[in-house]
Design a protein around this motif. Structure first.
Motif, PDB file in Angstrom:
ATOM      1  N   MET A  85       0.046   9.973 -22.109  1.00  0.00           N
ATOM      2  CA  MET A  85      -0.255  11.169 -21.341  1.00  0.00           C
ATOM      3  C   MET A  85       1.072  11.007 -20.103  1.00  0.00           C
ATOM      4  O   MET A  85       1.155  12.148 -20.448  1.00  0.00           O
ATOM      5  N   LYS A  86       1.156  10.258 -19.752  1.00  0.00           N
ATOM      6  CA  LYS A  86       2.400  10.185 -19.215  1.00  0.00           C
ATOM      7  C   LYS A  86       3.697  10.040 -19.478  1.00  0.00           C
ATOM      8  O   LYS A  86       4.324  11.533 -19.385  1.00  0.00           O
ATOM      9  N   ASP A 104      -6.703  12.558  -9.837  1.00  0.00           N
ATOM     10  CA  ASP A 104      -5.346  12.475  -9.520  1.00  0.00           C
ATOM     11  C   ASP A 104      -5.525  12.653 -11.502  1.00  0.00           C
ATOM     12  O   ASP A 104      -6.380  12.396 -12.133  1.00  0.00           O
ATOM     13  N   THR A 105      -4.140  12.961 -11.994  1.00  0.00           N
ATOM     14  CA  THR A 105      -4.000  12.961 -13.496  1.00  0.00           C
ATOM     15  C   THR A 105      -4.787  12.106 -14.215  1.00  0.00           C
ATOM     16  O   THR A 105      -5.189  11.681 -15.113  1.00  0.00           O
ATOM     17  N   ALA A 106      -5.064  10.827 -13.223  1.00  0.00           N
ATOM     18  CA  ALA A 106      -6.184   9.549 -14.326  1.00  0.00           C
ATOM     19  C   ALA A 106      -7.495   9.951 -14.545  1.00  0.00           C
ATOM     20  O   ALA A 106      -7.685   9.537 -15.107  1.00  0.00           O
ATOM     21  N   GLU A 150       1.089  -0.783   0.084  1.00  0.00           N
ATOM     22  CA  GLU A 150      -0.138   0.359   0.092  1.00  0.00           C
ATOM     23  C   GLU A 150       0.473   1.657  -0.299  1.00  0.00           C
ATOM     24  O   GLU A 150       0.681   2.369  -0.735  1.00  0.00           O
ATOM     25  N   THR A 204      -2.733  -1.641  -9.827  1.00  0.00           N
ATOM     26  CA  THR A 204      -5.194  -1.601 -10.190  1.00  0.00           C
ATOM     27  C   THR A 204      -5.269  -1.985 -11.535  1.00  0.00           C
ATOM     28  O   THR A 204      -4.650  -2.772 -11.322  1.00  0.00           O
ATOM     29  N   LEU A 247      -7.617   1.265 -21.053  1.00  0.00           N
ATOM     30  CA  LEU A 247      -7.174   2.828 -20.694  1.00  0.00           C
ATOM     31  C   LEU A 247      -6.185   3.680 -19.602  1.00  0.00           C
ATOM     32  O   LEU A 247      -5.190   3.917 -19.858  1.00  0.00           O
ATOM     33  N   MET A 273      -4.274   2.511   4.710  1.00  0.00           N
ATOM     34  CA  MET A 273      -5.124   2.586   3.312  1.00  0.00           C
ATOM     35  C   MET A 273      -5.681   3.690   3.399  1.00  0.00           C
ATOM     36  O   MET A 273      -6.284   4.329   4.281  1.00  0.00           O
ATOM     37  N   ILE A 274      -5.795   4.986   2.422  1.00  0.00           N
ATOM     38  CA  ILE A 274      -6.631   5.919   2.290  1.00  0.00           C
ATOM     39  C   ILE A 274      -7.970   5.393   1.929  1.00  0.00           C
ATOM     40  O   ILE A 274      -8.044   4.598   1.472  1.00  0.00           O
ATOM     41  N   LEU A 301      -6.801  -1.278 -14.309  1.00  0.00           N
ATOM     42  CA  LEU A 301      -7.454  -0.720 -15.204  1.00  0.00           C
ATOM     43  C   LEU A 301      -7.376  -1.525 -16.280  1.00  0.00           C
ATOM     44  O   LEU A 301      -6.046  -2.269 -16.631  1.00  0.00           O
ATOM     45  N   VAL A 338      -6.288   7.140 -10.086  1.00  0.00           N
ATOM     46  CA  VAL A 338      -6.344   5.247 -10.929  1.00  0.00           C
ATOM     47  C   VAL A 338      -6.331   4.230 -10.116  1.00  0.00           C
ATOM     48  O   VAL A 338      -7.026   3.507 -10.681  1.00  0.00           O
ATOM     49  N   ARG A 339      -7.052   4.721  -8.685  1.00  0.00           N
ATOM     50  CA  ARG A 339      -7.626   3.019  -8.624  1.00  0.00           C
ATOM     51  C   ARG A 339      -8.417   3.314  -7.871  1.00  0.00           C
ATOM     52  O   ARG A 339      -9.402   1.734  -8.387  1.00  0.00           O
ATOM     53  N   VAL A 356     -10.639   5.004 -10.882  1.00  0.00           N
ATOM     54  CA  VAL A 356     -11.822   5.869 -12.673  1.00  0.00           C
ATOM     55  C   VAL A 356     -11.989   4.271 -13.754  1.00  0.00           C
ATOM     56  O   VAL A 356     -12.992   4.087 -14.111  1.00  0.00           O
ATOM     57  N   GLN A 357     -11.440   3.123 -13.869  1.00  0.00           N
ATOM     58  CA  GLN A 357     -11.348   2.012 -14.197  1.00  0.00           C
ATOM     59  C   GLN A 357     -13.782   1.745 -14.138  1.00  0.00           C
ATOM     60  O   GLN A 357     -13.901   1.718 -15.066  1.00  0.00           O
ATOM     61  N   ASP A 367     -15.277   4.119 -16.593  1.00  0.00           N
ATOM     62  CA  ASP A 367     -14.808   4.396 -17.688  1.00  0.00           C
ATOM     63  C   ASP A 367     -15.447   3.634 -18.832  1.00  0.00           C
ATOM     64  O   ASP A 367     -15.856   4.523 -20.098  1.00  0.00           O
ATOM     65  N   ASP A 397       0.532   8.282  -9.817  1.00  0.00           N
ATOM     66  CA  ASP A 397       0.098   9.064  -9.197  1.00  0.00           C
ATOM     67  C   ASP A 397       0.337   9.067  -7.978  1.00  0.00           C
ATOM     68  O   ASP A 397       0.139   9.453  -7.270  1.00  0.00           O
ATOM     69  N   VAL A 407      -9.578  11.368 -17.719  1.00  0.00           N
ATOM     70  CA  VAL A 407     -10.747  10.648 -18.067  1.00  0.00           C
ATOM     71  C   VAL A 407     -11.583  11.715 -18.735  1.00  0.00           C
ATOM     72  O   VAL A 407     -12.948  11.300 -19.546  1.00  0.00           O
ATOM     73  N   LEU A 409      -3.503   6.072 -20.379  1.00  0.00           N
ATOM     74  CA  LEU A 409      -3.089   7.014 -18.873  1.00  0.00           C
ATOM     75  C   LEU A 409      -1.766   7.306 -19.414  1.00  0.00           C
ATOM     76  O   LEU A 409      -0.561   8.057 -19.191  1.00  0.00           O
TER      77      LEU A 409
END
Lengths: 254, 374
Positions: A125-126, B58-60, A80, A112, A118, B1-2, A114, B28-29, B31-32, B35, A161, B64, A122
């Protein structure tokens, strides 16, 4: 205040066999700042970075990142924490058998859910964000120049990120123009993303252009921490030499 | 963990405008989750993104949102509502991604296959040409150096002879010994039915002296020495040591290739001799234990019935094998590019080519000697 401290190092000791690198080292890194780590060659700047990221086990003392002590964490909790930081190594350390895009996608795939599409978007983009051409994403690291490799490494470090970014000598070996662009890039990303940046460097220009605070390592611990102006007033032969020397003066405009 | 909450969105149309109301955490965690739904949206007209209820971004997430806005309308997305970073982040992302997408080449299809076939064939021809060119260069360099022996690097020649010759001797001896055993056993069981087990001696003699001793040596060298040469030279190439050598006025052909070629040409016959000998010993042991042919009788029969020509035929191939192995190894080593991957692939190529060449050359020798009637 304590929640604003992202890295808290207390009484750290690291050693390789009998060779002690750090002893009684204390350092705090605040949320949202760019802290520069300087010091003479061989004083253990990179070792400090390795100690914080858990690549080198400290012999004594404690390191807290995001308020947690790394050694005490379980495998899962550590994962984490690791997701919340990005590391850019000195020579990039890109995986040479993957393209730049695939390199950036590695942490996304690992951490993740994803989709392929996607994460590909991403990653692209990075790559653009790190200042590379779109055509660079399909290239292999061996086809890139040194500066482009560093940018690609930065793109990979930024893939998830992270809240905390470790940069090991980001501008070493770059020409002054590319280096200045890199400084600008780090500053801009830091502002946009609210990053905390831990920057190990030798480059006075980089320090001057990017850092909020600077920590000087020497004699196995942190000699001084402060803004560039505070450090210039600091009475230590190495620090004086560093900022008072021709390069230091030119960079800081004094 | 947030703690994170699921991202959600709602599309509202009010007059001319379309409002994309977003809430929850867009990172990023998370957004899927939205999507594919976002991808399905279609609309043309002004789009406003309302970020009042937006949590983390965030940027992800920004990417999107920006992509969706772009997909809905050609205009710059308008951000409405209070959010600490949304506006800044989305415009940052918008700025960097605002470039022409390079067209992706599609793979597959018949034309592509034909193209790859053509390229493959062309590559093969080029490879053959380059190998021949390298062969010529090597021959010229080596003969030039042999005519001026005081310029040869004797130390490295002897070092290579030790590493590739002496150190390979146990494995060559062992392999040939066991193959000798196997040949003798097969001969014994087959010939026993005909009541002529004693011909096992001839079988082992012809097989080991003429073919197997030297062939096994060649294959062991191709696997062992060839790969190590390629890796050594390839690593030097990868780390620019070869470039450094050239700028110092040292020719890689003289320093790296010629000593290896010379050492291998000298040392392979010795290895082949040892291999042949252990193969015959394997045969003798089987003869003695399983067929009651005592070693003295075995050797006597071997001397009388297997002409010494057979031995010389075998040995004549050894220097050629040694030369080919060293040649391919050096060429592939010098072909290594800048990446670790190319080192791996060139080493593989090198070993495959070497084993292939050794077997093909052995076959050519067989035809040649058959035509000569030996």
């Amino acid at each position: 205040m304590s929640e604003h401290i992202i890295i808290r190092i207390r009484d750290l000791k690291t050693a390789y066999g009998d060779h002690v690198v750090h002893e009684h080292l204390d350092l705090d890194v605040r949320k949202g700042e760019i802290i520069g780590i300087i010091g003479p060659s061989g004083c253990g700047k990179s070792v400090l970075l390795r100690a914080i990221t858990g690549l080198k086990k400290p012999a004594a003392g404690s390191i807290e990142v995001f308020g947690k002590q790394l050694e005490t964490l379980s495998e899962r909790e550590r994962g984490e924490i690791e997701r919340r930081w990005g590391v850019m190594f000195q020579d990039g350390a890109l995986f040479s058998n993957l393209t730049v895009r695939e390199n950036v996608m590695v942490p996304m795939k690992e951490h993740t859910n994803l989709s392929e599409q996607l994460s590909r978007e991403l990653a692209d983009m990075k790559i653009l964000m790190a200042g590379l051409e779109p055509s660079a994403s399909a290239k292999f690291p061996s086809d890139l120049s040194g500066g482009m490799r560093k940018r690609a490494a930065l793109a990979r470090a930024l893939a998830l990120d992270p809240e905390l970014l470790f940069l090991d000598e980001p501008t070493a070996g770059l020409d002054p123009i590319t280096a200045a662009a890199f400084d600008e890039l780090i500053r801009r990303l830091q502002k946009a993303l609210g990053l905390t940046v831990f920057l190990v460097t030798h480059d006075v220009d980089t320090l001057n252009a990017t850092c909020d605070r600077i920590a000087v390592l020497g004699d196995k611990h942190v000699l001084a921490v402060g803004t560039i102006d505070e450090l210039r007033a600091f009475d230590h032969p190495w620090v004086q030499e560093y900022f008072g020397g021709p390069r230091g003066r030119a960079a800081t405009g004094h | 963990m947030i703690e994170t909450s699921t991202p959600e969105f709602a599309l509202e149309t009010s007059g001319e405008q379309t409002i994309l109301r977003v809430s929850g955490d867009w990172t990023v965690r998370t957004v899927q989750a939205v999507d594919s739904d976002l991808r399905a949206l279609t609309h043309t007209g002004r789009v406003v993104i309302d970020v009042s209820d937006l949590g983390q971004l965030d940027t992800a997430g920004a990417f999107v949102l920006d992509r969706t806005a772009r997909q809905l309308s050609d205009d710059e997305p308008e951000i409405r509502g209070e959010h600490p970073i949304a506006d800044n982040l989305i415009s940052q992302v918008h700025a960097v991604t605002d470039v022409e997408e390079p067209k992706r080449k599609r793979d597959g299809g018949l034309i592509d296959m034909l193209e790859r076939t053509g390229r493959g064939f062309h590559h093969m021809l080029q490879e053959a040409m380059a190998t021949l060119a390298f062969l010529g260069e090597t021959l010229v360099t080596t003969s030039r150096l042999l005519l001026t022996p005081w310029k040869l690097r004797w130390t490295s020649i002897v070092a290579v002879m030790e590493e590739a010759g002496l150190d390979a001797m146990p494995i060559v001896a062992f392999l040939s010994f066991f193959v000798g055993l196997v040949v003798a056993f097969i001969g014994a069981t087959t010939l026993r039915d005909l009541g002529s087990e004693v011909f096992t001696v001839e079988l082992v003699g012809f097989a080991m002296l003429r073919e197997l001793g030297v062939l096994l040596t060649g294959i062991v060298l191709a696997g062992r020495t060839n790969s190590s040469f390629t890796a050594q030279i390839g690593t030097m190439k990868m780390r620019q040591e070869i470039d450094a050598m050239q700028t110092l006025g040292l020719k890689p052909m003289d320093v790296l290739v010629a000593p290896r070629i010379i050492a291998m040409v000298v040392v392979t016959p010795v290895l082949a001799f040892v291999g042949t000998l252990s193969g015959v010993i394997g045969g003798i042991i089987v003869g003695w234990l399983a067929l009651d042919i005592n070693p003295a009788l075995f050797l006597d029969r071997l001397q009388n019935n297997v002409p010494v020509d057979q031995f010389w035929i075998g040995m004549s191939k050894a220097p050629v094998f040694g030369f080919v192995v060293a040649l391919i190894a050096c060429r592939q080593g010098l072909n290594v590019g800048g990446s670790v991957q190319s080192l791996g692939s060139k080493t593989t190529t090198s070993v495959v080519q070497a084993i292939f060449s050794i077997i093909v050359i052995d076959a050519l020798f067989a035809i040649f000697y058959m035509e000569m009637g030996v």
